[in-house]
Motif scaffolding. Sequence first.
Motif: not given
Length: 116
Positions: A14, A16-17, A19-21, A23-24, A26
């Motif tokens: 998980r 990648a999920e 990292v996406k969160a 990034r959001s 940030t």
Amino acid sequence: MYQVNLRIVARPRRAAEMVKALRSITFAARVEPGFISSRIYQEVGNPDSLCLEHDWSSEPDLKSHIRSSCFTDLLMLMETAVETPMLEVLSVSETRGLEFVEAVRFGPNLSEPKSL
């Protein structure tokens, strides 16, 4: 300068999920006053272990960020971690670069007593 450092371990497969969160979060922090820069990276040898760094120009700006909904989102994301996350807030009073290393290695060493 102030720095927020977070080490967080995602659930297996998980990352990648997460990292996406991160990034959001940030992306939202970037528009806040005093935001300087950020980094998100994975630890070598453990792709589920993620690190987030945010740099802030002043303590008041950092405190404002900590009170923001953006930081609330980060705290909620930390609740999903497999292990207890490690969050640090650092006060960086001075940053030196290669010129410091060069001075230490090749310049006169004033801190050592002179030989007789």
